[in-house]
Design a protein around this motif. Sequence first.
Motif, mmCIF file in Angstrom:
data_model
loop_
_atom_site.group_PDB
_atom_site.id
_atom_site.type_symbol
_atom_site.label_atom_id
_atom_site.label_comp_id
_atom_site.label_asym_id
_atom_site.label_seq_id
_atom_site.Cartn_x
_atom_site.Cartn_y
_atom_site.Cartn_z
ATOM 1 N N GLU A 76 0.833 -1.210 0.000
ATOM 2 C CA GLU A 76 0.000 0.000 0.000
ATOM 3 C C GLU A 76 0.864 1.255 0.000
ATOM 4 O O GLU A 76 0.575 2.216 -0.714
ATOM 5 C CB GLU A 76 -0.908 -0.012 1.233
ATOM 6 C CG GLU A 76 -1.860 1.168 1.294
ATOM 7 C CD GLU A 76 -2.789 1.117 2.494
ATOM 8 O OE1 GLU A 76 -3.496 2.117 2.741
ATOM 9 O OE2 GLU A 76 -2.803 0.084 3.195
ATOM 10 N N THR A 94 1.041 4.124 -2.980
ATOM 11 C CA THR A 94 0.810 5.538 -2.680
ATOM 12 C C THR A 94 1.967 6.397 -3.161
ATOM 13 O O THR A 94 1.769 7.446 -3.798
ATOM 14 C CB THR A 94 0.613 5.746 -1.170
ATOM 15 O OG1 THR A 94 -0.530 5.004 -0.728
ATOM 16 C CG2 THR A 94 0.408 7.220 -0.848
ATOM 17 N N GLN A 147 2.150 9.301 -6.205
ATOM 18 C CA GLN A 147 2.645 10.648 -5.923
ATOM 19 C C GLN A 147 3.884 10.992 -6.745
ATOM 20 O O GLN A 147 4.424 12.088 -6.630
ATOM 21 C CB GLN A 147 2.969 10.769 -4.431
ATOM 22 C CG GLN A 147 1.754 10.649 -3.524
ATOM 23 C CD GLN A 147 2.124 10.619 -2.045
ATOM 24 O OE1 GLN A 147 3.310 10.455 -1.678
ATOM 25 N NE2 GLN A 147 1.135 10.769 -1.179
#
Length: 255
Positions: free
Chosen positions: A103, A107, A111
């Motif tokens: 996870e 993420t 980004q």
Amino acid sequence: MDFMPKIVHQDDNLLLCRKPHGIASSRGQEASFLDTIKKVGSDFPSSCWIGFSISEIPDQVRNDTWQHQISTFGEEGEYGLLNRLDNVTSGLLYFARSPEAKETYTTLQEQGKITKTYYAQVYGTPRAQFGQITTPIYHHRDDVSRMTTDPERWRWKPQEVVTYWEVVEGRHPEELEGSHYNRWDVSTSLRYAQHDALLKIQITSGCRHQIRCHLASIGYPIVGDRLYMSKKMKKEKIGKIGKIELVSAGLEIVE
């Protein structure tokens, strides 16, 4: 011949291992690296293993590692796989060691904080030392096996991606040993020639054939890549084309 995946790095969050040329990363209509993991983790006979020599990794490390990936993520979770390489591309595949690590990686990638590094040997030498390619990439209208940057031959929506490249001047791949981008002990096996150039490639997000298509679009196709070189180059390089000289060499988190 006995084969199995070669682990080159392992910590609490990531597992990095080498994928050889000529095998798919994930499942499809042919044997894949994930199939190899399942066989190794299930302790199948050595004749079923695909990848690298089984003598390179101790039995206990090998079995415990892959059994952990299988039990933690299962087949649906692709054993924690974080990236994919074309069948013809060799080098590093990344696996998360836990759902939390996966996870976090996802993420950071969304980004734009994950930078992946590759090495490629290309036909010709760019005049500039470095540059970036921002041309949108499309699925080819007439050839499902390839991508294109030609807006007149596209289908579906464009994929906005950026490929950064830098010439590694006059350096044989063996001279890269010990550098930051070779720290995962990746053997590039690239064949150096004076009329070709060795490039370091970096991407933060990717699409199918991104590096291959982008480099060809600026006139520097990857050595051995018949899919993206021009017809003229195919004739000139006939008999000299082996495997595609593109290697996944590492990743870093950009703060």
